[in-house]
Design a protein around this motif. Structure first.
Motif, PDB file in Angstrom:
ATOM      1  N   ASP A  46      53.993  16.939  38.313  1.00  0.00           N
ATOM      2  CA  ASP A  46      54.549  17.731  37.284  1.00  0.00           C
ATOM      3  C   ASP A  46      56.162  17.168  37.265  1.00  0.00           C
ATOM      4  N   GLY A  47      56.388  17.231  35.994  1.00  0.00           N
ATOM      5  CA  GLY A  47      57.757  16.745  35.591  1.00  0.00           C
ATOM      6  C   GLY A  47      57.904  15.317  35.780  1.00  0.00           C
ATOM      7  N   GLN A  48      57.012  14.457  36.215  1.00  0.00           N
ATOM      8  CA  GLN A  48      56.932  13.050  36.311  1.00  0.00           C
ATOM      9  C   GLN A  48      57.009  12.234  35.173  1.00  0.00           C
ATOM     10  N   ARG A  49      57.893  11.144  35.173  1.00  0.00           N
ATOM     11  CA  ARG A  49      57.950  10.376  33.731  1.00  0.00           C
ATOM     12  C   ARG A  49      57.427   8.911  34.057  1.00  0.00           C
ATOM     13  N   HIS A  50      56.100   8.856  33.400  1.00  0.00           N
ATOM     14  CA  HIS A  50      55.106   7.863  33.978  1.00  0.00           C
ATOM     15  C   HIS A  50      54.914   7.061  32.598  1.00  0.00           C
ATOM     16  N   ALA A  51      55.192   5.812  32.778  1.00  0.00           N
ATOM     17  CA  ALA A  51      55.048   4.834  31.809  1.00  0.00           C
ATOM     18  C   ALA A  51      53.643   4.048  32.048  1.00  0.00           C
ATOM     19  N   LEU A  52      53.062   3.626  30.767  1.00  0.00           N
ATOM     20  CA  LEU A  52      51.835   2.908  30.748  1.00  0.00           C
ATOM     21  C   LEU A  52      52.232   1.628  30.047  1.00  0.00           C
ATOM     22  N   ILE A  53      52.264   0.347  30.738  1.00  0.00           N
ATOM     23  CA  ILE A  53      52.572  -0.964  29.806  1.00  0.00           C
ATOM     24  C   ILE A  53      51.259  -1.807  30.077  1.00  0.00           C
ATOM     25  N   GLY A  54      51.402  -2.979  29.435  1.00  0.00           N
ATOM     26  CA  GLY A  54      50.383  -3.813  29.442  1.00  0.00           C
ATOM     27  C   GLY A  54      50.098  -4.655  28.215  1.00  0.00           C
ATOM     28  N   PRO A  55      49.643  -5.866  28.123  1.00  0.00           N
ATOM     29  CA  PRO A  55      49.434  -6.478  26.939  1.00  0.00           C
ATOM     30  C   PRO A  55      48.589  -5.795  25.842  1.00  0.00           C
ATOM     31  N   ASN A  56      48.612  -6.384  24.465  1.00  0.00           N
ATOM     32  CA  ASN A  56      47.806  -5.916  23.545  1.00  0.00           C
ATOM     33  C   ASN A  56      46.498  -5.832  23.890  1.00  0.00           C
ATOM     34  N   GLY A  57      45.612  -4.625  23.629  1.00  0.00           N
ATOM     35  CA  GLY A  57      44.255  -4.659  24.223  1.00  0.00           C
ATOM     36  C   GLY A  57      43.858  -4.330  25.604  1.00  0.00           C
ATOM     37  N   ALA A  58      44.963  -4.135  26.399  1.00  0.00           N
ATOM     38  CA  ALA A  58      44.871  -3.688  27.759  1.00  0.00           C
ATOM     39  C   ALA A  58      44.049  -2.273  27.974  1.00  0.00           C
ATOM     40  N   GLY A  59      44.098  -1.423  26.841  1.00  0.00           N
ATOM     41  CA  GLY A  59      43.418  -0.048  26.876  1.00  0.00           C
ATOM     42  C   GLY A  59      44.421   0.987  27.033  1.00  0.00           C
ATOM     43  N   LYS A  60      45.517   0.941  26.699  1.00  0.00           N
ATOM     44  CA  LYS A  60      46.680   1.864  26.980  1.00  0.00           C
ATOM     45  C   LYS A  60      46.331   3.073  25.911  1.00  0.00           C
ATOM     46  N   THR A  61      46.146   2.648  24.746  1.00  0.00           N
ATOM     47  CA  THR A  61      45.983   3.643  23.446  1.00  0.00           C
ATOM     48  C   THR A  61      44.679   4.496  24.032  1.00  0.00           C
ATOM     49  N   THR A  62      43.827   3.654  24.563  1.00  0.00           N
ATOM     50  CA  THR A  62      42.266   4.405  24.770  1.00  0.00           C
ATOM     51  C   THR A  62      42.489   5.350  26.082  1.00  0.00           C
ATOM     52  N   LEU A  63      43.167   4.958  27.038  1.00  0.00           N
ATOM     53  CA  LEU A  63      43.536   6.013  28.154  1.00  0.00           C
ATOM     54  C   LEU A  63      44.025   7.132  27.352  1.00  0.00           C
ATOM     55  N   LEU A  64      45.260   7.138  26.435  1.00  0.00           N
ATOM     56  CA  LEU A  64      45.688   8.386  25.914  1.00  0.00           C
ATOM     57  C   LEU A  64      44.867   8.974  25.269  1.00  0.00           C
ATOM     58  N   ASN A  65      44.035   8.398  24.581  1.00  0.00           N
ATOM     59  CA  ASN A  65      42.818   9.192  23.818  1.00  0.00           C
ATOM     60  C   ASN A  65      41.989   9.751  24.785  1.00  0.00           C
ATOM     61  N   VAL A  66      41.603   9.282  25.924  1.00  0.00           N
ATOM     62  CA  VAL A  66      40.822   9.820  26.788  1.00  0.00           C
ATOM     63  C   VAL A  66      41.584  11.124  27.465  1.00  0.00           C
ATOM     64  N   ILE A  67      42.776  10.895  27.709  1.00  0.00           N
ATOM     65  CA  ILE A  67      43.453  12.202  28.290  1.00  0.00           C
ATOM     66  C   ILE A  67      43.627  13.142  27.192  1.00  0.00           C
ATOM     67  N   GLY A  68      43.950  12.799  25.962  1.00  0.00           N
ATOM     68  CA  GLY A  68      44.069  13.897  25.097  1.00  0.00           C
ATOM     69  C   GLY A  68      42.926  14.333  24.459  1.00  0.00           C
ATOM     70  N   GLY A  69      41.444  13.752  24.686  1.00  0.00           N
ATOM     71  CA  GLY A  69      40.512  14.358  24.458  1.00  0.00           C
ATOM     72  C   GLY A  69      39.883  13.868  23.172  1.00  0.00           C
TER      73      GLY A  69
END
Lengths: 397, 339, 247, 297
Positions: free
Chosen positions: C29-52
């Motif tokens: 709760d209330g955490q400010r969490h960042a996701l970083i990594g090189p291109n193609g690391a899967g960041k956007t995919t992970l957001l999509n999975v969390i977003g549904g």
């Protein structure tokens, strides 16, 4: 309208609205059917565009031919013929008929190709008390006091030929037709009369096979079923392009040697040219053929051929006779031929001399009591034509 | 400020037109009144087409299906229950809504051209059923001699073209007013948002299929009510009244009027139907030619109307300075082709 | 302390390519969490999975103690997961206010429940202050399609907040913004209510270190490292990963 | 077929099944032009049936029962329909960037007006179509009589379908076409003018429809309703085929052919519902048509 409607579209909407109003108010009143100069307004409604325009144009030409050969007069009065387009059916026929009846104020209406269109126009006729002398389609109606037809009832061709088929076909007969009111009536006329004289249908369930109409352009699957049924003959009713498809495919199918009997429309008029050789030898039943030998017919055919290519059809004949009926009725209706007076006069006409032979209106159905002919498609000079090969029953109640 | 002027101008034109329509039966002949009544009924179907095509982003060729359901329900059921117009209107609206609800599983998951084709199929199937269910519908010849209605308990039956026209006008005005009010509420806002960007709407937590289903059923009810008006105006119905031509002409009328505007749809559909009916009377044999030429001319002569439709279906162009323009999501066209 | 959002063993494959291979993540709760990594690391995919919007082949997503793996984006949004897209996703023909109202509606509880228009009025009340807060008060009546890119970004944040999120997913919010706009954005994000947890995907590391209190590094669909911004900044492992990714 | 002839249960359905192939192939050749319009130029062309009708009327006017007349009719029909396609492309230029509803409005108008001009020119009666005398009869297939022309048509249409497939697969123009189906904007970036693509695509669509109209005239003959019939069948087939896929369109066309023949023979009482019911079901089950399942061109 939506909250973010752009401005120009509002202007557009306003313009369109103004247009609608100006169109709707521009249609003025043309006055009553009989004008001071003694001319009389007759409305002709027929399919001049769309699927049935071939029939519709015959109907228009038949009526105009009568006018042309009678000084443009009916019952001694100059005729102002108002033509409107029936289109493909009731949806377009009703507004066109409304215009003829309520704006042009015609004293009588004639023509109308489709039975559905007649049904659609029927409430308007009752409301305006104008008689219809129809020359083709005829649906089942509760009250025919203002409806007259110079053509026939849909079940009559089949009823007229049933005995002949029973006598000449050794075996069962397969009945097939288009799936709409006209097809149901035509085929019912045949099957009822055929059953009454002891005929047996080859259809597996003993009921007529109906093909989707007008969607069916390919009859091959049905021919396979007819083959399987072992029928000794086929009775059918099709008209227009369905008739062309049916006959051409029949001639190339595995039942091409099975005799084909039909209501005359299968090989009537333009469709016979399109069918060509495929139509040879087909038997059909109809109330008219251009080769009938009587004075009226010789005059009619000669006048027709002077104006058009080819021979007149039963459609043109029925419309020609409708004009003849109106001619005599208007003449008999007295000095003020109101729609009511004309309608009453039609009921008193009695025998009517016609290119098809003499006929009269039935007092119950208001359609002709007339003789039917058996015709066969045979070589006539260079072309194929429907040749009368015998008389059938006189039908009508 | 110019907006204000234009809004007032539009209001004035609208009031003028309404006044014109109200006095029309006393000015024009029976024929025009009868044609106007029929046209109004069809224009109301046009409104339901616009509701689906322009507002909800589902271009439809099948609104003749609930229209037919309403008309036949009114003619067969309604006239047995009561000869009161509002009762028949309710019966017809319910029939239209029920038919629309039955087809929701087919229509709502589809998009773009697929919607066009599915609704086309539904329309054709309904017309086929009407043509074959002879015992109830009278088959392809249709039902004639339908008893006249009285608008309300205690009022006389509608016996003249004027009366039938006025009844039709009042019902259409009431229903269109209700639709306009509805579109001002949150339902209208959500439908417009869904047409703009459906995925985004889902991402905000909205139940998009539920909203589209609601719009579909509501449009069905409106088309059904229009069916009851057709019965009143024409006293006769047949499957030919609900054919593909009618669907196509209505959709074209709605496009001409500007797909997303209810008023434009009403006028566009009315104009197309009126011109068709008028042409069949005055130019026998040439109506399709002239009608076709008019459609082509419309595309060229009324670029505002056409651009307008485009503007509603595509996002407005953004300022040149911005780096990435918004993705073009046009539900009313064919997103599938670009996938 | 339990996680507000947790993913367990999430794996996504596109054909033979493994976009995510067993990722575990926990956001409080209330955490400010960042996701970083090189291109193609899967960041956007992970957001999509969390977003549904993307269904993982394996693994579960839990939110607020419940398994939400089978829910679609709309249902997750109603539970409080809202998202800012890489390209600002707004409704172009709706005005800025209408955009926020639409976003607010699903989570509005009207004061007078059966009063017609109550929900919309309540949502409208919420939209005004949010637009003010995002500096969009002047353009409240302008169709969103006519707004500049930066303004649309701000509008989208306003829309996300209007949905009363408990977790905000930010997918490269600084993409396409000018330097001054990035500064404004950073201010806006820092001013987000403390109750809202944030999961930020961002290429600009300065922004990441300025905004987050926890950083997870993804590479080839797997968690490479996790820690405070300081730990990550100094980690040789992460530097190496970035160097590879860039090369 | 020889095997099937022996078993009584299958036997009555043999000819309908064969005929379904002929019918399906005709629908495919007629619809393939529409696939191009749709998939490449992104144009919803409701005047497509008119292009077929032009071919049909050309055949009726030129065929006199000899082989040279067939060649002449084919050449003239293809050219006339292709020219009509180019004309249509010109008419579409001002609205090409618009949405499908605007295009539908324009092409629907062209179809209405053009259709009545055709009928005005050739008369309201269905014209006679005289195929070469050698084909104007029937042959015996596995103990059944079948129209010789249709049998030959199956072969010719199969050749056309194969040629189309090779063209799309192997030639440069074909690659452009496939690229355009995948990504229209990319092709535009290659420096090919969209107006020229549109004219080319509509000319090709016209040529195909014209060829189908000439060759198919003895099967779906020219008449007042031809354009509507062909347009409706083509639209159904193109949508079922997955909008832009040749292989999907072929499958859908053959399926429609069999539904219209074999389906009618098996379920005559359901005949009026078969086409649209099948279409509604398929579309509802798979919104993207058959092609997604079989992964096509």
């Amino acid at each position: 309208m939506s909250l973010t409607t752009p401005r120009r579209s509002r202007a557009l909407t306003a313009t369109l609205l103004a247009l609608v109003l100006s169109v709707s108010t521009a249609c003025g009143d043309d006055g009553p059917g009989t004008s001071a100069s003694g001319s009389i307004k007759i409305g002709l409604l027929a399919s001049l565009s769309g699927t049935y325009q071939a029939v519709g144009k015959e109907i228009r030409d038949g009526f105009e031919l009568y006018l042309a050969t009678h000084d443009g007069k009916l019952g001694g009065r100059k005729v102002d013929l108002v033509v409107a387009d029936e289109g493909n059916g009731a949806a377009t026929a009703v507004p066109a008929a409304t215009k003829l009846l309520k704006q042009d104020r015609v004293v009588a209406l004639t023509g109308i190709v489709g039975g559905g269109s007649v049904a659609g126009v029927y409430p308007l006729l009752n409301e305006t008390k104008v008689p219809l002398v129809g020359s083709n389609g005829r649906p089942e109606l509760k009250d025919v006091s203002r409806i007259w037809h110079t053509s026939y009832l849909s079940e009559e061709p089949g009823a007229a030929i049933a005995q002949h088929v029973r006598d000449n076909v050794k075996g069962s007969v397969y009945a097939i037709g288009p799936d709409y009111q006209g097809g149901w009536d035509e085929l019912r006329g045949f099957t009822d009369a055929f059953a009454k004289v002891g005929g047996k249908l080859a259809n597996p369930d003993g009921k007529t096979t109906f093909t989707p109409f007008p969607a069916t352009t390919n009859f091959t699957p049905y021919f396979a079923r007819i083959k399987a049924s072992g029928a000794a003959a086929v009775y059918t009713f099709y008209a227009g392009s369905a008739a062309v498809d049916f006959v051409k495919q029949y001639a190339q199918s595995e039942i091409k040697d099975v005799p084909l009997y039909a209501a005359g429309f299968l090989t009537e008029g333009g469709v016979l040219n399109a069918q060509g050789e495929a139509a040879r030898d087909i038997y059909s039943v109809l109330n008219y053929s251009p080769d009938l030998d009587n004075a009226e017919n010789r005059a009619f055919v000669a006048a027709w051929k002077a104006k058009h290519d080819g021979s007149p059809t039963t459609y043109a004949l029925a419309s020609y006779d409708a004009a003849a009926v109106l001619d005599r009725a208007i003449g008999a209706a007295g000095s003020d031929p109101t729609p009511e007076a004309i309608n009453a006069a039609i009921g008193q006409l009695g025998q009517i001399a016609s290119p098809r032979g003499t006929w009269q209106f039935s007092t119950t159905t208001h359609s002709p009591v007339q003789k039917w002919y058996l015709r066969q498609v045979r070589q006539d000079g260079r072309a194929l034509s429907n040749t009368v090969v015998g008389d059938l029953a006189t039908v009508g109640r | 400020m110019r907006d204000e002027v234009i809004r007032r101008g539009r209001g004035a034109v609208g009031a003028l037109v309404l006044a014109g329509l109200v006095v029309a039966p006393w000015v024009v002949d029976d024929y025009t009144a009868a044609i106007l009544a029929r046209t109004l009924a069809l224009a109301l179907v046009g409104v339901s087409v616009a509701l689906l095509t322009g507002v909800a982003g589902m271009p439809t060729l099948g609104q003749t299906a609930p229209y037919a359901a309403g008309a036949y329900a009114c003619a067969v059921l309604g006239s047995q229950i009561s000869d009161v117009g509002v009762v028949q209107l309710a019966v017809a609206a319910v029939a239209g809504a029920v038919l629309a609800a039955l087809t929701v599983p087919l229509v709502v998951p589809a998009r773009g051209v697929i919607v066009l084709m599915i609704t086309l199929a539904i329309g054709e199937l309904v017309v086929t059923v009407l043509g074959r269910w002879r015992s109830v519908t009278g088959g392809t010849d249709g039902l004639a001699g339908i008893a006249p209605v009285r608008p309300f308990w205690g009022l006389p039956v509608l016996a003249t073209d004027q009366a039938r026209y006025l009844y039709t006008l009042i019902v259409v005005a009431t229903l269109v007013g209700a639709v306009l009010l509805l579109l001002r509420t949150r339902a209208g806002l959500l439908l417009r948002a869904g047409r703009d960007d459906e995925t985004r709407l889902r991402a905000s937590g909205h139940r998009v299929p539920l909203q589209l289903s609601g719009a579909h059923v509501a449009a069905g009810a409106i088309a059904g009510a229009a069916g009851s008006l057709l019965v009143v105006a024409q006293q006769y119905i047949s499957p030919a009244d609900f054919g593909f031509d009618t669907s196509a002409l209505l959709l074209l009328g709605v496009v001409i009027g500007g797909t997303a505007s209810v008023g434009g749809a009403l006028v566009g559909a009315a104009l197309v139907i009126a011109v068709r009916d008028w042409l069949f009377g005055v130019l026998p044999g040439h109506a399709p030619l002239v009608l076709g030429a008019l459609f082509v001319a419309t595309v060229y002569l009324l670029p505002t109307g056409v651009n307008r439709a485009r503007g509603r279906l595509r996002p407005p162009s953004a300022p040149a300075s911005q780096p990435d323009p918004p993705p073009a999501r046009d539900h009313a066209t064919v997103p599938e082709l670009r996938a | 302390m339990t996680c507000l959002l947790s993913t367990q063993d999430v794996s996504v494959r596109y054909g033979s390519l493994a976009a995510l291979a067993g990722v575990d993540l926990c956001i409080h709760d209330g955490q400010r969490h960042a996701l970083i990594g090189p291109n193609g690391a899967g960041k956007t995919t992970l957001l999509n999975v969390i977003g549904g919007s993307t269904r993982p082949q394996r693994g579960t997503v839990r939110f607020d103690g419940r398994d939400v793996s089978r829910l679609g984006p709309a249902a997750r949004a109603r539970r409080g997961i809202n998202r800012i897209h890489q390209r600002p996703a707004v409704f172009p023909t709706l005005t800025a206010t209408e955009n926020v109202v639409v976003a607010a509606l699903p989570r509005v509880i009207p004061r007078r429940r059966w009063w017609p228009g109550g929900r919309r009025r309540t949502a409208q009340h919420r939209a005004g202050p949010l637009l003010d807060q995002m500096g969009l008060a002047d353009v409240a009546a302008v169709p969103a399609g006519h707004l500049a890119h930066g303004q649309r970004r701000q509008l989208e944040i306003a829309m996300a907040l209007a949905g009363r999120p408990r977790l905000l997913l930010l997918d490269e919010p600084a993409a396409g913004l000018s330097a001054t706009e990035v500064g404004r954005l950073a201010e806006l994000l820092r001013a987000l209510p403390r109750a809202v947890a944030v999961l930020l995907v961002e290429h600009r590391l300065d922004l990441v270190y300025a905004l987050s209190d926890t950083v997870t590094v993804l590479r080839d669909g797997q968690t490479l490292a996790a820690g405070t911004p300081d730990e990550i900044r100094t980690s040789p492992l992460v530097r190496q990963a970035y160097a590879d990714g860039v090369a | 077929m020889v095997v099937a002839a022996g078993t009584n249960r299958i036997d009555p359905y043999l000819i309908p099944a064969l005929d379904g192939v002929a019918y399906g192939l005709l629908v495919f050749v007629a619809a393939s032009g529409l696939v191009f319009c749709f998939g490449v130029a992104n144009i919803l062309n409701l005047a497509h049936g008119l292009l077929y009708a032009i071919g049909g009327y050309t055949a009726a006017a030129l065929l006199d029962g000899g082989w040279p007349s067939l060649a002449l009719a084919l050449a003239v029909g293809v050219l006339a329909a292709a020219a009509a396609g180019v004309l249509l492309a010109g008419l579409l230029t001002p609205v090409a960037a618009g949405n499908h509803l605007t295009q539908a409005l324009l092409t629907f108008g062209v179809a209405l007006a053009g259709g009545s001009l055709l009928v005005a020119g050739f008369g309201p009666d269905d014209p006679q179509v005289q195929v070469p005398a050698a084909l104007d009869g029937s042959v015996v297939v596995a103990g059944h009589r079948y129209a010789a022309y249709r049998l030959v048509f199956i072969v010719v249409a199969a050749v056309i379908a194969a040629a189309l497939y090779l063209m799309v697969r192997r030639t440069r123009a074909g690659m452009l076409v496939r690229a355009a189906v995948d990504d229209a904007e990319m092709v535009a970036c290659l420096g090919v003018s969209p107006a020229r693509i549109r004219a080319g695509v509509l000319a090709a669509a016209g040529a195909l429809a014209g060829a189908a109209g000439v060759l198919g005239a003895p099967i779906i003959g020219p008449g007042t309703d031809t354009a509507d019939t062909v347009l409706l069948l083509s639209l159904v087939v193109v949508v079922l085929g997955g909008l832009g896929s040749m292989a999907g369109t072929l499958l859908a066309a053959l399926a429609i052919g069999e539904i219209q023949t074999l389906g009618v023979a098996l379920l005559p009482s359901a005949a009026p519902f078969l086409l649209f019911a099948a279409m509604a079901v398929v579309l509802a089950v798979r919104a993207r048509g058959l092609a997604t399942r079989w992964g096509a061109t």
